[in-house]
Structure formats: C-alpha cells, structure tokens
Design an enzyme around this catalytic site. Structure first.
Site, PDB file in Angstrom:
ATOM      1  N   ASP A 125     -58.832 -62.471  47.315  1.00 30.61           N
ATOM      2  CA  ASP A 125     -57.828 -61.409  47.488  1.00 30.61           C
ATOM      3  C   ASP A 125     -58.514 -60.062  47.673  1.00 30.61           C
ATOM      4  O   ASP A 125     -58.108 -59.056  47.087  1.00 30.61           O
ATOM      5  CB  ASP A 125     -56.879 -61.375  46.292  1.00 30.61           C
ATOM      6  CG  ASP A 125     -55.587 -60.602  46.605  1.00 30.61           C
ATOM      7  OD1 ASP A 125     -55.283 -60.408  47.806  1.00 30.61           O
ATOM      8  OD2 ASP A 125     -54.886 -60.193  45.661  1.00 30.61           O
ATOM      9  N   GLY A 167     -50.320 -48.902  37.259  1.00 32.19           N
ATOM     10  CA  GLY A 167     -49.802 -49.589  38.432  1.00 32.19           C
ATOM     11  C   GLY A 167     -49.381 -51.006  38.073  1.00 32.19           C
ATOM     12  O   GLY A 167     -49.539 -51.450  36.935  1.00 32.19           O
ATOM     13  N   LYS A 214     -54.898 -54.751  31.357  1.00 36.72           N
ATOM     14  CA  LYS A 214     -54.049 -55.494  32.285  1.00 36.72           C
ATOM     15  C   LYS A 214     -53.198 -56.466  31.492  1.00 36.72           C
ATOM     16  O   LYS A 214     -53.722 -57.328  30.784  1.00 36.72           O
ATOM     17  CB  LYS A 214     -54.874 -56.255  33.322  1.00 36.72           C
ATOM     18  CG  LYS A 214     -53.978 -56.988  34.334  1.00 36.72           C
ATOM     19  CD  LYS A 214     -54.737 -57.456  35.555  1.00 36.72           C
ATOM     20  CE  LYS A 214     -53.793 -58.009  36.611  1.00 36.72           C
ATOM     21  NZ  LYS A 214     -54.494 -58.386  37.852  1.00 36.72           N
TER      22      LYS A 214
END
Length: 337
Positions: free
Chosen positions: A188, A68, A88
């Site tokens: 977040d 993703g 990541k």
C-alpha cells in the site's frame, strides 16, 4: 478474549527497560524465558532488533489528539512515557471483523525493524482499557511521531523542487529495499503512507495491508494478500488477485514518483473504470504534456517509470536496483540515505 502479542513484536528494551509484563504480554516472558530470534541479514543501513516486552502502560498515555483516519483505524498524537508518539487505534469493522484483526497484526510485520526510512513501532497491545473511548477497538499500536506526509507535501502550496522530490524517492527505495530483504511486502505504498520526520526524512508507515513472505519464498498466494489498499496505486496483479511479490511495491512506488515529479493526481474517473483500464488496457499516468518529461533527463525519468510500472512484474527493477538508479539520477555528491 484479547490475543497475546507474539514475542516477535515487542517494545524496544532501550525505551522502557523496567516494564512489568502483564496479562497481555507473551507467556514466554511471564516465566522468565527469553526467545532469541535470528535476525536476517540486513540490507543497507538498518537492523532487526531482538524483542523484549509487549505492553502499553495506559496510565502513561496522555494528551491524545486526533491526526487522521483510514480504512481500519484512526491515528492520534500523544505523550507516552514523557515522549511524543503516535497512537494508531485499529477499529473493529462491522462488515469484516476478520479483516480488521488482520489489519492490526499486519501493522506489526515490520515492528522490529530499525531503519531510518521505516516508522518505528514503540509498543502494541490488543488489551485496551475498558473505557468508552476504546469501544470497538481491536488493538492499538504506538509509533514514533512524524510531522507530515508526502500527500500533504506534494499537493501543498509550496513548490516541490526536483532535487527534493528525488531525495524523498530515494528514502522510499531505501526503506523498501530493507523491507524486501527481510521478506515484508508493504502492498500500500502511496504518498499518504509515506510520513515526514522533523528532519525531513521519509518514513514508510501503515502496514495494515502488508504481508510477510515465507522463508525462501518470493511471492504470496492470492488468498493471503489483501483486497484493501488504494486502487490508484495497486499493481495489476493485485487487482487481478494473482500471486504478488516485492515487484508490486515497485509498481506503487512508480505511481508515487510520478506524483512527486508532476504534483498531479495519477488518475481521474470512476474507481471501476480506472481498475479496468489499468488491468485490461495497461493505462498509466501520462508521460506527455509535462515539462519534467521533456529533454534528455526527462526521457530518463520516463524510461524509469515505464519499467517500474510494467504490466509484467519480472520486467520491473528490484528495490535494490531502484536505489542505485536514483542515486545516479541525483548526481555526484548526493548522500546515500
């Protein structure tokens, strides 16, 4: 020139005890020194482990497959040192290069946390191979690999029963309690950033918007907080650019809990309209028209959500109080995750 990884953000010794610290590792390690960092008092089940090394052994990284992407980076599944991991890659923003660098370093605010409900960082580096695949990359973070996230789970085809929803919510509050006790604000919290492990445990991930509080402080000034994050889940004080505290995460948790209970998106409409309505009109997701909010138990849910997303941060419960309240909601015999 790539920045050296601070010695406080390093690879756990038990994963790879014989790594040769190269050009991108801490200069303290090159000269045989060890930095002892006093660990804060842990909250709940978990600990802050002491740092040891900070390199990614790139030849050991194999089978990279896309999972993703987000605002500043992309996530891939991979094999690293014979283990499954998530990679990541934080990308350089053409519009705001400083923000992309901040996003990478923010990812490491909880890198040395060892807690059941926080994604474990395995390694991180700003030194990437000189290959086309890494072009435009600010740095990479290797983490434990999870199988799904709450966004997929909430809006998937299978129904999400209340008992499981509350267990997921309890996992989030345990993770937040630990982070807040160590001065880390996530900023977040949303279903897409709450990952699910193979044994169905929620783990808080994606710390790109996070901040680390100064010792003795309980809030961070607006110029240090980030304008990123997801507007549907951000507390009004963040949207206004005011100082933020751990109560901002509590607000975001409330929006997420509402989604767990209703399986609906919190808002519809234009981004600017939603931001204005949340700040100026105290708009919140509806507590009427859903069966889950009816009856005596439903009123308990409504009261909890109303306190958590109060416009006044001081009126919201702490993550520690949330943990206790969710344990009561789940009833006798519910495990204290």
């Amino acid at each position: 020139m790539p920045s050296p990884i601070p010695v406080s953000r390093l690879l756990p010794k038990d994963l790879f005890p014989s790594v040769d610290a190269g050009a991108c590792s801490s200069p303290l390690l090159k000269h045989g020194h060890t930095l002892h960092v006093p660990a804060p008092r842990p909250a709940g089940h978990g600990r802050y482990s002491r740092p040891w090394a900070s390199v990614i052994v790139w030849p050991e990284l194999r089978a990279v497959e896309p999972l993703g992407s987000g605002g500043f980076g992309s996530v891939f599944s991979a094999q690293y040192l014979g283990q499954s991991a998530a990679l990541k890659r934080v990308n350089r923003s053409t519009k705001n290069r400083l923000a992309s660098r901040h996003s990478f370093w923010n990812e490491l605010n909880a890198a040395h946390a060892r807690h059941r409900n926080i994604v474990r960082v395995l390694a991180a580096s700003t030194c990437v191979p000189a290959e086309p695949w890494y072009e435009g990359c600010v740095g990479c973070v290797l983490m434990e690999l999870c199988v799904s996230d709450l966004q997929q789970r909430i809006y998937g085809a299978a129904p999400l029963e209340e008992t499981r929803s509350l267990r997921y919510a309890a996992d989030v509050t345990h993770g937040l309690r630990f982070l807040h006790a160590h001065g880390v604000l996530h900023l977040d919290i949303k279903p897409a950033n709450l990952l699910l492990s193979r044994d169905d445990v929620v783990k808080i991930a994606d710390f790109g918007c996070s901040v680390k509080l100064e010792p003795g402080s309980d809030a961070v000034s607006p110029q240090l907080s980030h304008v990123g994050g997801t507007f549907t889940h951000r507390a009004p004080e963040l949207l206004r650019g005011e100082p933020v505290s751990a109560k901002a995460d509590v607000f975001s948790f409330a929006i997420t809990l509402w989604q767990l209970l209703t399986r609906e998106p919190p808002y519809v409409g234009d981004r600017q309209y939603v931001i204005y309505a949340v700040v100026a009109r105290e708009m919140r997701p509806p507590l009427h028209g859903h069966a889950v909010f009816s009856g005596a138990r439903g009123h308990v849910f409504s009261a909890l959500l109303s306190r958590c997303w109060s416009a006044q941060p001081q009126n919201r419960p702490s993550s520690e109080e949330l943990t206790e309240e969710l344990l009561l909601l789940r009833g006798p015999g519910a495990p204290d995750t």
